[in-house]
Scaffold this active site. Structure first.
Site, short mmCIF file in Angstrom:
data_model
loop_
_atom_site.label_atom_id
_atom_site.label_comp_id
_atom_site.label_asym_id
_atom_site.label_seq_id
_atom_site.Cartn_x
_atom_site.Cartn_y
_atom_site.Cartn_z
CB SER A 189 33.92 47.68 36.62
OG SER A 189 35.33 47.75 36.66
CE1 TYR A 200 40.49 44.68 39.71
CE2 TYR A 200 39.30 46.31 38.41
CZ TYR A 200 39.79 45.03 38.58
OH TYR A 200 39.58 44.10 37.60
CB THR A 259 38.53 42.54 42.27
OG1 THR A 259 37.21 42.53 41.71
CG2 THR A 259 39.43 41.64 41.43
CE LYS A 294 34.08 39.13 39.83
NZ LYS A 294 35.32 38.92 39.06
CG HIS A 354 40.01 38.85 36.88
ND1 HIS A 354 40.04 39.62 38.01
CD2 HIS A 354 39.95 39.72 35.85
CE1 HIS A 354 40.02 40.89 37.68
NE2 HIS A 354 39.96 40.99 36.36
#
Length: 371
Positions: free
Chosen positions: A122, A146, A172, A241, A265
């Site tokens: 992440s 992100y 994402t 995603k 999510h």
């Protein structure tokens, strides 16, 4: 009194039995973790309807087993991004692993590597991409991105990932703003100062932040043209995603994505949206012959993996169960969770009469009560 995260489970612990199911792992993790971190990991948005339906939707699908098939030689392998993979289970990107265990993402990476599973790191990790790569040098790894308001930080993270052997970038796209997560609102949970995230530090945020403050750092202006730019500039495949509709799946393919992750999510953003199991078939029908389709949300059993592949996914991502394994026993707990799901998947292939995972298809499943 709760145990400290990451406490070794030693075989000699009086009365202790190792977890045998994913539910057992969650129960053990709930005993180990403090209320705030456990609620952060376990909770969802709004009334948590989507959170619950993520699990229940897989349970509403029935397997249609075929009998008198030679299943003595089984192959759980899949093809993903043009490569053969030993099995279809990927560790989903989840944030702040040091909330669950002192070694954080480094332990998760080792556990994933031991189970031959891709680990997707992440952007909100508590370890930098080079640290995680060094912790499991032989493991396969992807990086979840992100896109922050400070695009420079996002590009530095992307560069660090590609320079350290991360084989794909997963952008994402379902987080333009933070969802309403009432568990966290009620608990007023704030991430501790000591829990450093390299991406937050890169933006000069060294103090404790609320989840809302973290959400405000993410760029709400992200569009398909940005995805196309990332895909064009990146040295490795880019996946999107957070796709739940065939319309967005087609746009992902048209804008250079190598794959999509059908995902809500983990039920943490917009409550009452479709579960991954419900959204998957239409997405797979729309683009499954063009780019790869992965699904996440509610995968708790090997039978869920079988159903996902039958409905058109090439792989699944597993999130919360990995966190429960990490909290329970570090890298060994992560491996145990993944091994458990994979062992169940192997048995499911045999009992369904489909010894090769690649042969699964729509005739392998049906909605309960529809036959």
């Amino acid at each position: 009194m709760r145990n400290q995260p990451g406490r070794p489970l030693g075989a000699g612990a009086a009365g202790f039995e190792p977890p045998r199911t994913i539910a057992d792992f969650e129960e053990r993790a709930a005993e180990i973790l403090e209320e705030g971190p456990y609620g952060y990991y376990a909770g969802g948005a709004g009334d948590e309807l989507t959170l619950r339906d993520n699990v229940e939707a897989w349970q509403r699908i029935a397997i249609r087993p075929r009998v008198l098939v030679d299943v003595s030689d089984r192959d759980p392998g899949t093809r993903l991004l043009g490569r053969a993979r030993p099995h279809p289970v990927i560790v989903a990107p989840t944030a702040y692993h040091r909330l669950a265990h002192p070694e954080g993402e480094r332990a998760t990476a080792r556990g994933a590597a031991a189970a031959d599973a891709i680990f997707c790191l992440s952007s909100l990790a508590t370890a930098e991409p080079p640290e995680v790569a060094a912790a499991a040098p032989n493991g396969e790894r992807w990086f979840q991105l992100y896109v922050f308001r400070d695009r420079g930080v996002s590009r530095e993270l992307l560069r660090a990932a590609t320079d350290n052997g991360y084989e794909a970038i997963v952008i994402t796209v379902d987080f333009p703003v933070l969802g309403i997560r009432e568990r966290d609102v009620r608990s007023q949970y704030v991430l501790p100062d000591a829990l450093a995230s390299p991406s937050m530090e890169a933006m000069g945020r060294n103090r404790a932040l609320s989840l809302l403050q973290i959400g405000e750092l993410i760029d709400p202006t992200l569009t398909w043209s940005d995805v196309e730019e990332f895909a064009s500039d990146c040295e490795v495949p880019v996946l999107v995603k957070g796709v739940l509709t065939p319309e967005d799946a087609r746009l992902a393919a048209e804008h250079g994505a190598a794959g999509v992750v059908v995902s809500n999510h983990g039920g943490r953003q917009l409550d009452t949206v479709a579960s991954g199991a419900v959204a998957l078939p239409a997405v797979a029908d729309a683009i499954g012959d063009r780019i790869d389709v992965i699904v996440d949300g509610g995968i708790r059993r090997g039978t869920d993996v079988l159903k996902a592949l039958a409905l058109g996914a090439r792989a699944v991502m597993v999130g919360r169960p990995v966190i429960w394994g990490l909290a329970t026993d570090g890298a060994d707990g992560v491996r145990a969770v993944l091994d458990l799901i994979l062992a169940e998947f192997d048995v499911a292939l045999a009992l369904a009469g489909v010894p090769r995972a690649s042969a699964l298809g729509s005739t392998s499943v049906e909605l309960r009560g529809s036959g």
